[in-house]
Scaffold this motif. Structure first.
Motif, PDB file in Angstrom:
ATOM      1  N   SER A   1      16.476  -0.027  13.006  1.00 44.19           N
ATOM      2  CA  SER A   1      16.820   1.483  13.110  1.00 44.19           C
ATOM      3  C   SER A   1      15.780   1.981  14.276  1.00 44.19           C
ATOM      4  N   GLY A   2      14.008   1.618  13.507  1.00 43.74           N
ATOM      5  CA  GLY A   2      12.767   2.028  14.103  1.00 43.74           C
ATOM      6  C   GLY A   2      12.399   3.648  13.110  1.00 43.74           C
ATOM      7  N   MET A   3      13.168   3.643  11.945  1.00 45.77           N
ATOM      8  CA  MET A   3      12.911   4.697  11.336  1.00 45.77           C
ATOM      9  C   MET A   3      11.676   4.031  10.312  1.00 45.77           C
ATOM     10  N   LEU A   4      11.181   3.045  10.368  1.00 44.80           N
ATOM     11  CA  LEU A   4      10.051   3.063   8.892  1.00 44.80           C
ATOM     12  C   LEU A   4       8.825   3.305  10.281  1.00 44.80           C
ATOM     13  N   ASN A   5       8.635   4.063   8.848  1.00 45.10           N
ATOM     14  CA  ASN A   5       6.947   3.741   8.222  1.00 45.10           C
ATOM     15  C   ASN A   5       5.721   3.379   7.638  1.00 45.10           C
ATOM     16  N   ILE A   6       4.756   3.870   8.257  1.00 41.51           N
ATOM     17  CA  ILE A   6       3.984   3.104   7.111  1.00 41.51           C
ATOM     18  C   ILE A   6       3.838   4.100   5.724  1.00 41.51           C
ATOM     19  N   ALA A   7       4.266   4.970   5.296  1.00 35.77           N
ATOM     20  CA  ALA A   7       4.735   5.418   4.812  1.00 35.77           C
ATOM     21  C   ALA A   7       5.386   5.530   3.660  1.00 35.77           C
ATOM     22  N   ILE A   8       6.688   4.713   3.832  1.00 33.87           N
ATOM     23  CA  ILE A   8       7.922   4.596   3.195  1.00 33.87           C
ATOM     24  C   ILE A   8       7.737   3.098   3.222  1.00 33.87           C
ATOM     25  N   GLY A   9       7.177   2.673   4.266  1.00 37.76           N
ATOM     26  CA  GLY A   9       6.908   0.985   4.294  1.00 37.76           C
ATOM     27  C   GLY A   9       5.598   0.611   2.984  1.00 37.76           C
ATOM     28  N   MET A  10       5.004   1.588   2.536  1.00 37.43           N
ATOM     29  CA  MET A  10       4.045   1.124   1.096  1.00 37.43           C
ATOM     30  C   MET A  10       5.240   1.237   0.379  1.00 37.43           C
ATOM     31  N   LEU A  11       6.144   2.449  -0.259  1.00 39.78           N
ATOM     32  CA  LEU A  11       6.442   2.916  -0.797  1.00 39.78           C
ATOM     33  C   LEU A  11       7.769   2.130  -1.355  1.00 39.78           C
ATOM     34  N   LEU A  12       8.335   1.053  -0.263  1.00 34.61           N
ATOM     35  CA  LEU A  12       9.559  -0.351  -0.771  1.00 34.61           C
ATOM     36  C   LEU A  12       8.867  -1.277  -1.365  1.00 34.61           C
ATOM     37  N   CYS A  13       7.723  -1.235  -0.344  1.00 32.92           N
ATOM     38  CA  CYS A  13       6.672  -2.195  -0.663  1.00 32.92           C
ATOM     39  C   CYS A  13       5.982  -2.198  -1.765  1.00 32.92           C
ATOM     40  N   THR A  14       5.697  -1.361  -2.838  1.00 34.57           N
ATOM     41  CA  THR A  14       5.565  -1.255  -4.101  1.00 34.57           C
ATOM     42  C   THR A  14       6.630  -1.733  -5.044  1.00 34.57           C
ATOM     43  N   LEU A  15       7.659  -0.505  -4.100  1.00 36.45           N
ATOM     44  CA  LEU A  15       8.942  -1.214  -5.605  1.00 36.45           C
ATOM     45  C   LEU A  15       9.409  -2.672  -5.195  1.00 36.45           C
ATOM     46  N   LEU A  16       9.598  -3.291  -4.567  1.00 39.52           N
ATOM     47  CA  LEU A  16       9.801  -5.149  -4.185  1.00 39.52           C
ATOM     48  C   LEU A  16       8.298  -5.779  -4.695  1.00 39.52           C
ATOM     49  N   GLY A  17       7.432  -4.711  -4.670  1.00 42.32           N
ATOM     50  CA  GLY A  17       6.679  -5.773  -6.240  1.00 42.32           C
ATOM     51  C   GLY A  17       6.604  -5.459  -7.680  1.00 42.32           C
ATOM     52  N   VAL A  18       7.513  -5.021  -7.827  1.00 37.20           N
ATOM     53  CA  VAL A  18       8.055  -3.938  -8.624  1.00 37.20           C
ATOM     54  C   VAL A  18       9.376  -5.284  -9.112  1.00 37.20           C
ATOM     55  N   CYS A  19       9.783  -5.571  -8.837  1.00 34.74           N
ATOM     56  CA  CYS A  19      11.201  -6.355  -9.080  1.00 34.74           C
ATOM     57  C   CYS A  19      10.735  -7.322  -9.015  1.00 34.74           C
ATOM     58  N   ASN A  20      10.078  -8.261  -7.882  1.00 36.19           N
ATOM     59  CA  ASN A  20       9.351  -9.557  -8.052  1.00 36.19           C
ATOM     60  C   ASN A  20       8.375  -9.743  -9.623  1.00 36.19           C
ATOM     61  N   VAL A  21       8.000  -9.207  -9.979  1.00 37.69           N
ATOM     62  CA  VAL A  21       7.152  -8.950 -11.721  1.00 37.69           C
ATOM     63  C   VAL A  21       8.870  -8.711 -12.598  1.00 37.69           C
ATOM     64  N   PHE A  22       9.462  -8.537 -12.524  1.00 36.55           N
ATOM     65  CA  PHE A  22      10.536  -8.579 -13.397  1.00 36.55           C
ATOM     66  C   PHE A  22      11.354  -9.821 -13.278  1.00 36.55           C
ATOM     67  N   SER A  23      11.595 -10.044 -11.604  1.00 39.18           N
ATOM     68  CA  SER A  23      12.739 -11.556 -11.634  1.00 39.18           C
ATOM     69  C   SER A  23      11.881 -13.257 -12.138  1.00 39.18           C
ATOM     70  N   GLU A  24      10.042 -13.181 -11.537  1.00 45.42           N
ATOM     71  CA  GLU A  24       9.387 -13.662 -11.769  1.00 45.42           C
ATOM     72  C   GLU A  24       8.737 -13.811 -13.464  1.00 45.42           C
ATOM     73  N   THR A  25       8.886 -12.898 -14.714  1.00 44.60           N
ATOM     74  CA  THR A  25       8.962 -12.907 -15.523  1.00 44.60           C
ATOM     75  C   THR A  25      10.130 -13.155 -15.880  1.00 44.60           C
ATOM     76  N   ALA A  26      11.074 -13.415 -16.005  1.00 40.72           N
ATOM     77  CA  ALA A  26      12.586 -13.412 -16.558  1.00 40.72           C
ATOM     78  C   ALA A  26      13.010 -15.290 -16.266  1.00 40.72           C
ATOM     79  N   GLN A  27      12.269 -16.029 -15.020  1.00 42.48           N
ATOM     80  CA  GLN A  27      12.661 -16.872 -14.966  1.00 42.48           C
ATOM     81  C   GLN A  27      11.814 -18.141 -15.732  1.00 42.48           C
TER      82      GLN A  27
END
Length: 415
Positions: free
Chosen positions: A98-124
């Protein structure tokens, strides 16, 4: 269908989920970098901040992830981690489209994505022993084989996907690639949902309460350093990662400028390393069944010293020998490091009680990966002040310390 067939099918589903998740994760990482730089116009500082936030997500989420994996079972947390990743990826895709992504929101989402990766990789990894039978003679081999299959699938995706992502971004754009990553995440979650534990009934409340330390979030750290074998392998892996980080901080400058091979030469070097990783992935499942984890760990650690010496030696010879040494080092490093990591992970899973496995894995990763930023900073500073050969020598020294610490710290009966 018999029990062995159902268990093998669950293992295949776990490997498939891991491979698909790795493909989506790699595609997402590359797309985000291209999106931030090419579309959002992020500066070098902002890209550094993005990487820092990813590292902080790993540091802060690692210990809680291990605690929750042990408390609620690995398979449940694997599905929750993948579902969380799907939600975050979906938000990222919608905003980018939609063109609504900016750097600040992108950083927040990438941080949350990193947290999810930690959980899934540990569980695997924590789920591995739950999919292996109780036969003591075949259990150890089964654990090593399954971890090797998971690592091989992961490694294959990290080599294949980058080759396609750059062209795909140019032709299709970030929203399309992120949509593909969403589809891969959905597929990974579907396969993870079909994984069934070998003995869910045996992972009982009594087993979870079998020790005083098992209720603590820091139980993994306590157990890690009260077990000589785990402490020895953890310190060795941390030092090996420290050395690799030191070397990685200057290897591009060394190959491109010091040796004069340019960007093309460095790209070729990286490609050979990727091929080495694929070779290691293909051989891993066969090799881990032929040797014990401690012996394989020691041999591959020693080989890493020789390969680091090859990189250092390239600084003190002619062009022809530099090419030979660099090519051999790149091909060997990709293969040997993968097998080194598989042997370390297999050994940890083999000797750690299941009721505390998630926390031990998280504690170990916190220490071993925590050495990487330290090594990167030290290597960059050393290379700047004393030159790249000095940093490469420090890489060799760290690799030697890794093997030496392993030999000294492990129990005498295991040497």
């Amino acid at each position: 269908m018999g029990e062995p067939d159902r268990h093998e099918r669950s293992q295949r589903h776990l490997v498939g989920s891991n491979a698909t998740d790795a493909a989506g994760r790699t595609l997402t990482d590359i797309t985000i970098d291209l999106l931030f730089v090419g579309t959002l116009g992020a500066s070098a500082f902002e890209m550094g901040l993005l990487n820092t936030l990813g590292s902080l997500a790993f540091v802060f989420a690692s210990i809680p992830a291990g605690q929750l994996v042990d408390k609620y079972t690995a398979l449940r947390l694997l599905r929750i981690g993948l579902a969380g990743k799907l939600v975050v990826l979906g938000c990222l895709t919608i905003l980018a489209s939609s063109g609504m992504l900016n750097i600040a929101i992108g950083m927040l989402l990438c941080t949350l994505l990193g947290v999810c990766n930690v959980f899934s990789e540990t569980a695997q990894t924590s789920a591995v022993p739950q999919l292996i039978g109780d036969d003591s003679e075949s259990r150890t081999a089964g654990i090593g084989k399954l971890i090797a299959r998971l690592s091989a699938a992961d490694q294959s995706m990290t080599v294949i996907i980058p080759a396609l992502a750059g062209t795909g971004f140019t032709l299709l754009g970030a929203p399309v690639l992120l949509s593909v990553a969403v589809a891969l995440c959905i597929l990974a979650l579907m396969m993870a949902w079909r994984v069934r534990s070998y003995r869910e009934e045996q992972i009982s409340h009594e087993n979870r309460a079998s020790s005083v330390i098992s209720d603590s979030m820091l139980a993994g750290l306590k157990y890690l350093f009260t077990n000589r074998q785990l402490a020895a392998s953890t310190v060795a892996v941390a030092l090996a990662n420290l050395g690799l980080a030191i070397g990685s901080s200057v290897e591009a400058i060394f190959v491109i400028n010091d040796l004069g091979f340019g960007e093309f030469g460095f790209g070729l070097y990286a490609s050979i390393a990727g091929i080495g990783g694929l070779v290691g992935a293909l051989l891993a499942t066969k090799i881990v069944n032929k040797f014990s984890s401690p012996r394989l760990f020691l041999w591959t650690g020693t080989t890493q010293i020789l390969l680091a010496l090859m990189m250092l030696g390239a600084a003190f010879t002619n062009e022809m020998w530099s090419i030979v040494l660099l090519g051999t080092q790149a091909l060997g490093w990709g293969s040997v490091t993968l097998i080194f990591n598989i042997s370390a992970s297999s050994w940890l899973v083999e000797i750690t009680p299941e009721n505390i496995l998630g926390r031990v894995l998280s504690a170990r990763r916190l220490i071993t990966f925590g050495a990487v930023p330290v090594g990167s900073l030290f290597g960059g500073a050393l290379g700047t002040v004393m030159g790249t050969p000095a940093a490469l020598a420090a890489w060799v020294a760290a690799s030697m310390l890794a093997v030496l610490s392993f030999v000294i710290l492990q129990e005498p009966s295991k040497r």
